[in-house]
Design an enzyme around this catalytic site. Sequence first.
Site, PDB file in Angstrom:
ATOM      1  N   LEU A 145       6.789  12.668  23.296  1.00  0.00           N
ATOM      2  CA  LEU A 145       6.324  11.740  22.258  1.00  0.00           C
ATOM      3  C   LEU A 145       7.190  11.901  21.019  1.00  0.00           C
ATOM      4  CD1 LEU A 145       4.062   9.859  20.970  1.00  0.00           C
ATOM      5  CD2 LEU A 145       2.925  11.968  20.287  1.00  0.00           C
ATOM      6  N   HIS A 154      -8.782  13.814   2.335  1.00  0.00           N
ATOM      7  CA  HIS A 154      -7.419  14.021   2.849  1.00  0.00           C
ATOM      8  C   HIS A 154      -7.377  15.227   3.792  1.00  0.00           C
ATOM      9  CE1 HIS A 154      -6.108  10.855   0.321  1.00  0.00           C
ATOM     10  NE2 HIS A 154      -6.166  11.517  -0.804  1.00  0.00           N
ATOM     11  N   ASP A 183      -5.931   4.839   6.730  1.00  0.00           N
ATOM     12  CA  ASP A 183      -6.553   4.516   5.442  1.00  0.00           C
ATOM     13  C   ASP A 183      -8.042   4.872   5.445  1.00  0.00           C
ATOM     14  OD1 ASP A 183      -6.584   3.610   2.872  1.00  0.00           O
ATOM     15  OD2 ASP A 183      -6.585   1.477   3.374  1.00  0.00           O
TER      16      ASP A 183
HETATM   17  C1  IPE Z   1      -1.409   2.618   2.476  1.00  0.00           C
HETATM   18  O1  IPE Z   1      -2.703   2.860   2.025  1.00  0.00           O
HETATM   19  C2  IPE Z   1      -0.635   3.887   2.499  1.00  0.00           C
HETATM   20  C3  IPE Z   1      -1.091   4.896   3.451  1.00  0.00           C
HETATM   21  C4  IPE Z   1      -2.066   4.769   4.294  1.00  0.00           C
HETATM   22  C5  IPE Z   1      -0.351   6.112   3.451  1.00  0.00           C
HETATM   23  P1  IPE Z   1      -3.120   2.571   0.502  1.00  0.00           P
HETATM   24  O2  IPE Z   1      -4.556   2.903   0.407  1.00  0.00           O
HETATM   25  O3  IPE Z   1      -2.189   3.250  -0.429  1.00  0.00           O
HETATM   26  O4  IPE Z   1      -2.858   1.001   0.396  1.00  0.00           O
HETATM   27  P2  IPE Z   1      -3.477  -0.091  -0.570  1.00  0.00           P
HETATM   28  O5  IPE Z   1      -3.244   0.372  -1.973  1.00  0.00           O
HETATM   29  O6  IPE Z   1      -4.944  -0.170  -0.272  1.00  0.00           O
HETATM   30  O7  IPE Z   1      -2.767  -1.364  -0.209  1.00  0.00           O
HETATM   31  C1  IPE Z   2      -5.326   7.014   2.952  1.00  0.00           C
HETATM   32  O1  IPE Z   2      -6.579   7.083   2.372  1.00  0.00           O
HETATM   33  C2  IPE Z   2      -4.451   8.184   2.577  1.00  0.00           C
HETATM   34  C3  IPE Z   2      -3.376   7.845   1.633  1.00  0.00           C
HETATM   35  C4  IPE Z   2      -3.082   6.649   1.198  1.00  0.00           C
HETATM   36  C5  IPE Z   2      -2.550   8.929   1.165  1.00  0.00           C
HETATM   37  P1  IPE Z   2      -6.843   6.603   0.883  1.00  0.00           P
HETATM   38  O2  IPE Z   2      -6.623   7.755  -0.028  1.00  0.00           O
HETATM   39  O3  IPE Z   2      -6.068   5.378   0.566  1.00  0.00           O
HETATM   40  O4  IPE Z   2      -8.398   6.267   0.959  1.00  0.00           O
HETATM   41  P2  IPE Z   2      -9.153   5.047   0.304  1.00  0.00           P
HETATM   42  O5  IPE Z   2      -8.425   3.791   0.664  1.00  0.00           O
HETATM   43  O6  IPE Z   2      -9.146   5.274  -1.183  1.00  0.00           O
HETATM   44  O7  IPE Z   2     -10.528   5.108   0.881  1.00  0.00           O
HETATM   45 MG    MG Z   3      -6.417   3.399   0.776  1.00  0.00          MG
END
Ligand code: IPE
Ligand code: IPE
Ligand code: MG
Length: 252
Positions: A130, A36, A19
Amino acid sequence: MQDEKFKPGEGLHLAIIMDGNGRWAKRRGLPRTAGHREGAKAVRRTVEAAADCGIETLSLYAFSSDNWQRPPEEVATLMQLFERYLGTEAARCVKHGVRLNVIGRRDRLRPRLVRAIEKAEAATAQGSALHLRLAVDYSSRHAIAAAASMFRPPGAVTAEMFSELLNRAVNSDPAAPDVDLLIRTSGEQRLSDFLLWECAYAELVFTPCLWPDFGKQQVEEALHVFQQRERRFGALPDAEQVASEGLEAVGP
Ligand code: IPE
Ligand code: IPE
Ligand code: MG
């Protein structure tokens, strides 16, 4: 002195909620998609670090079923990145003995991506160092419901049988054991529908590090924290368990 061959993650199932890509980009005045792209590099570093540390199963949460709610351009970029990742990383995986497996639903992915998944899985199927599970269109609740619907009543269902079905429901090949250690980056402290059943006794580590900044050092730090934890699984700590030996066991 530490044995040269000491592998701190030997045999473990490590799960990571990757995240913070969006915040990483925002802090730099960049679009979320740049976060990303940078995150994809962190995936590569982390897979290599996990293999070096002796991790047996690595489950990476890449795209949740709820992430379809994001803007279409962001979703499209993520899908492109997955496809590219599968194309470029399969050869690297073969070289390092990594078995690549995508877990989650496939019925909502575009056919090209499904073909890329199948190709990468077939190419890396012999990998035994792995088991890398990339979670795409993954929802633990959906997986649990799907596994439950595989039962043909009547019949007693054990937790082991259910775990097996759950692995099948998300296309985990081979089946993965329960999670030992779960890391979530970016400071959030929630599971966001990831491996709810499998994390029953997982140790949880939350780090403020944003996913694009994650790598070998952070894997090693989390494993160090894990080694300090005392896992009890509902029993007493080992020392106390031994001290009470000889007492008559009481059910079940
Ligand atoms: C969870 O992260 C999903 C992934 C890391 C792929 P999100 O950013 O979508 O989760 P919430 O919305 O903060 O709970
Ligand atoms: C995690 O990073 C990747 C996915 C959920 C696909 P985020 O896109 O959720 O990044 P934040 O949480 O907005 O910083
Ligand atoms: Mg996120």
